[in-house]
Design a protein around this motif. Structure first.
Motif, PDB file in Angstrom:
ATOM      1  N   CYS A  92      -2.638  11.796   8.168  1.00  0.00           N
ATOM      2  CA  CYS A  92      -3.686  10.855   7.736  1.00  0.00           C
ATOM      3  C   CYS A  92      -3.089   9.687   6.969  1.00  0.00           C
ATOM      4  N   PHE A  93      -2.113   9.975   6.127  1.00  0.00           N
ATOM      5  CA  PHE A  93      -1.460   8.901   5.391  1.00  0.00           C
ATOM      6  C   PHE A  93      -0.702   7.979   6.347  1.00  0.00           C
ATOM      7  N   ALA A  94      -0.165   8.541   7.433  1.00  0.00           N
ATOM      8  CA  ALA A  94       0.519   7.706   8.422  1.00  0.00           C
ATOM      9  C   ALA A  94      -0.442   6.715   9.060  1.00  0.00           C
ATOM     10  N   VAL A  95      -1.695   7.150   9.283  1.00  0.00           N
ATOM     11  CA  VAL A  95      -2.707   6.225   9.819  1.00  0.00           C
ATOM     12  C   VAL A  95      -2.855   5.023   8.893  1.00  0.00           C
ATOM     13  N   MET A  96      -2.935   5.283   7.589  1.00  0.00           N
ATOM     14  CA  MET A  96      -3.113   4.199   6.634  1.00  0.00           C
ATOM     15  C   MET A  96      -1.842   3.363   6.497  1.00  0.00           C
ATOM     16  N   LEU A  97      -0.676   4.020   6.484  1.00  0.00           N
ATOM     17  CA  LEU A  97       0.567   3.267   6.312  1.00  0.00           C
ATOM     18  C   LEU A  97       0.861   2.384   7.510  1.00  0.00           C
ATOM     19  N   LEU A  98       0.485   2.831   8.691  1.00  0.00           N
ATOM     20  CA  LEU A  98       0.640   1.969   9.867  1.00  0.00           C
ATOM     21  C   LEU A  98      -0.162   0.688   9.695  1.00  0.00           C
ATOM     22  N   PHE A  99      -1.359   0.819   9.149  1.00  0.00           N
ATOM     23  CA  PHE A  99      -2.160  -0.372   8.892  1.00  0.00           C
ATOM     24  C   PHE A  99      -1.507  -1.257   7.835  1.00  0.00           C
ATOM     25  N   ILE A 100      -1.064  -0.648   6.716  1.00  0.00           N
ATOM     26  CA  ILE A 100      -0.463  -1.432   5.638  1.00  0.00           C
ATOM     27  C   ILE A 100       0.770  -2.175   6.136  1.00  0.00           C
ATOM     28  N   THR A 101       1.613  -1.466   6.888  1.00  0.00           N
ATOM     29  CA  THR A 101       2.858  -2.064   7.365  1.00  0.00           C
ATOM     30  C   THR A 101       2.599  -3.262   8.273  1.00  0.00           C
ATOM     31  N   HIS A 102       1.566  -3.167   9.097  1.00  0.00           N
ATOM     32  CA  HIS A 102       1.313  -4.217  10.090  1.00  0.00           C
ATOM     33  C   HIS A 102       0.121  -5.097   9.732  1.00  0.00           C
ATOM     34  N   ALA A 103      -0.417  -4.944   8.512  1.00  0.00           N
ATOM     35  CA  ALA A 103      -1.605  -5.714   8.135  1.00  0.00           C
ATOM     36  C   ALA A 103      -1.345  -7.216   8.179  1.00  0.00           C
ATOM     37  N   SER A 104      -0.177  -7.632   7.706  1.00  0.00           N
ATOM     38  CA  SER A 104       0.140  -9.061   7.707  1.00  0.00           C
ATOM     39  C   SER A 104       0.170  -9.598   9.138  1.00  0.00           C
ATOM     40  N   PRO A 142      -3.312 -16.730   3.724  1.00  0.00           N
ATOM     41  CA  PRO A 142      -2.995 -15.709   2.720  1.00  0.00           C
ATOM     42  C   PRO A 142      -4.202 -15.300   1.879  1.00  0.00           C
ATOM     43  N   GLY A 143      -5.055 -16.251   1.530  1.00  0.00           N
ATOM     44  CA  GLY A 143      -6.237 -15.918   0.742  1.00  0.00           C
ATOM     45  C   GLY A 143      -7.220 -15.051   1.502  1.00  0.00           C
ATOM     46  N   MET A 144      -7.470 -15.397   2.771  1.00  0.00           N
ATOM     47  CA  MET A 144      -8.376 -14.586   3.590  1.00  0.00           C
ATOM     48  C   MET A 144      -7.750 -13.233   3.909  1.00  0.00           C
ATOM     49  N   PHE A 145      -6.431 -13.202   4.059  1.00  0.00           N
ATOM     50  CA  PHE A 145      -5.754 -11.915   4.268  1.00  0.00           C
ATOM     51  C   PHE A 145      -6.076 -10.948   3.128  1.00  0.00           C
ATOM     52  N   SER A 146      -6.036 -11.449   1.898  1.00  0.00           N
ATOM     53  CA  SER A 146      -6.346 -10.610   0.747  1.00  0.00           C
ATOM     54  C   SER A 146      -7.775 -10.069   0.816  1.00  0.00           C
ATOM     55  N   ILE A 147      -8.706 -10.905   1.291  1.00  0.00           N
ATOM     56  CA  ILE A 147     -10.101 -10.480   1.409  1.00  0.00           C
ATOM     57  C   ILE A 147     -10.250  -9.415   2.496  1.00  0.00           C
ATOM     58  N   TYR A 148      -9.641  -9.662   3.652  1.00  0.00           N
ATOM     59  CA  TYR A 148      -9.735  -8.689   4.739  1.00  0.00           C
ATOM     60  C   TYR A 148      -9.081  -7.367   4.346  1.00  0.00           C
ATOM     61  N   PHE A 149      -7.936  -7.448   3.697  1.00  0.00           N
ATOM     62  CA  PHE A 149      -7.237  -6.237   3.257  1.00  0.00           C
ATOM     63  C   PHE A 149      -8.093  -5.498   2.228  1.00  0.00           C
ATOM     64  N   GLY A 150      -8.654  -6.233   1.288  1.00  0.00           N
ATOM     65  CA  GLY A 150      -9.462  -5.605   0.246  1.00  0.00           C
ATOM     66  C   GLY A 150     -10.741  -4.988   0.770  1.00  0.00           C
ATOM     67  N   ALA A 151     -11.250  -5.483   1.911  1.00  0.00           N
ATOM     68  CA  ALA A 151     -12.479  -4.916   2.474  1.00  0.00           C
ATOM     69  C   ALA A 151     -12.298  -3.452   2.840  1.00  0.00           C
TER      70      ALA A 151
END
Length: 395
Positions: free
Chosen positions: A224-236, A247-256
């Motif tokens: 389950c953590f791998a599911v989340m880390l895959l997102f974090i790693t490739h979120a940018s 960059p500002g909208m990225f923070s909003i999308y990530f925070g959602a």
């Protein structure tokens, strides 16, 4: 923390702040990847490897520190880990080559592993069952603030002071914890772990591995953590590279994603008044699977951001109900060797997820490939969680 003292909100706050070292150390510098790559004469991909390296080395630090905390006490190990993390953070702010960055990120993660591995053990020293699940959920609720604000905080620091100041901030954060933890969490004489001198590290790990029913929850937590880390790693790449977010909208999308994680955590705390942790865990994993199915459909037939974002929010937000219940179910088996058990859980989580995240660099550079990797991690969890029967009994 004395034997008769209840676990109150102040302790939960500081334990959550300690656990937040990981999200802060990863998420605050995500928006700074392009600036770091340019300053260190490298590329974004190489800088991005520091995430996988951090996660993998964090696992090693936990494997070392868990049994050590059972032997010499939680306080010494936690404060030593914070000191290592803080010194490494300060040194990272001075690097001039990407190789130094990678090496010091490994040292930073090693110290972070020492600090964070003590948190589940401290909770298990005091609580069990539903009470432990509710306290883990409270810690998770507070800790969720870190990934919610970290990218935005990183963007603010990057814009105003440059990327090096992000690591100065992490140094100051570690120093704050070193000051606050002793009078709140460890006030009074720290209790010594039972049988600390008679039991070796290998005996402790052997005892944990021998508790086979608990291993199911370790596998669940890792994937389950791998599911989340895959997102974090490739979120940018997903939001900035593929969907063209600033960059500002990225923070909003990530925070959602984190907002929904907080909602799931609040719902989990309410549900724990009426249902056992294992049942809520099933529901959380099912919700994550639904989110990933929706992601597969969106990326295949309607690759639009407004459809993609809520599906990813569901897949990642479900972690707010998954993580605290998995931790509680696993730690319930270990009234003794709590530090060693927490180390094994954390090491498995971070090493497996870190390896999967690192291997994902070999995938085609597409959102669809990333979602398929998440699905491959989620499916075994879904199959396993619906085969769980009965509540774990402390051993």
């Amino acid at each position: 923390m004395n034997d008769g003292e209840p676990l109150h909100f102040g302790i939960a706050l500081l334990l959550a702040m300690t656990m937040a070292l990981g999200p802060l150390a990863i998420d605050t510098y995500l928006p700074a990847f392009p600036a770091m790559a340019a300053d260190l004469a490298s590329d974004v991909h190489t800088v991005g490897l520091s995430i996988s390296l951090y996660v993998f080395t964090l696992a090693i630090g936990q494997l070392v520190a868990g049994p050590l905390s059972d032997r010499v006490g939680r306080k010494r190990v936690m404060l030593a880990g914070l000191a290592i993390f803080g010194v490494a953070s300060a040194l990272i702010s001075l690097v001039d080559h990407v190789n130094y960055l990678l090496a010091l990120r490994a040292l930073q993660a090693f110290g972070g592993g020492w600090a964070t591995v003590c948190v589940p053990a401290i909770v298990r020293d005091r609580l069990s069952g539903v009470e432990a699940a509710r306290f883990f959920s409270l810690i998770g609720l507070i800790m969720i603030i870190a990934p919610a604000v970290a990218p935005g905080l990183g963007s603010m620091i990057l814009t105003g002071l440059g990327w090096r100041a992000i690591f100065v901030f992490l140094f100051c954060y570690a120093c704050l914890l070193v000051v606050l933890l002793p009078p709140v969490v460890f006030r009074g004489a720290a209790p010594q772990p039972a049988h600390s001198a008679a039991v070796s590290v290998w005996q402790r790990y052997r005892a944990v591995f021998a508790t086979r029913p608990a291993m199911r929850f370790m596998v669940l937590q890792s994937l389950c953590f791998a599911v989340m880390l895959l997102f974090i790693t490739h979120a940018s790449f997903i939001y900035q590279g593929h969907f063209g977010a600033s960059p500002g909208m990225f923070s909003i999308y990530f925070g959602a994603n984190v907002v929904l994680m907080m909602v799931a955590n609040l719902g989990n705390r309410a549900l724990l008044r009426h249902f056992p942790p294992e049942r809520i865990l099933r529901w959380g994993l099912t919700a994550q699977a639904v989110g990933i199915v929706l992601l597969l459909l969106v990326t295949s037939f309607a690759p639009q951001l407004w459809l993609f974002l809520p599906a990813m929010m569901l897949a990642i937000g479900a972690m707010g109900a998954i993580t605290p219940n998995t931790q509680a179910c696993f730690m319930e088996f270990f009234a003794q060797h709590g530090g060693t058990a927490a180390a094994l859980l954390g090491a498995a989580q971070f090493s497996v997820a870190g390896l999967i995240s690192a291997a994902s660099a070999l995938l085609p550079e597409s959102v669809g490939a990333i979602v398929l990797a998440q699905a491959a991690c989620c499916l075994p969890c879904l199959l396993l969680v619906w085969t769980l029967r009965g509540s774990p009994q402390a051993s």
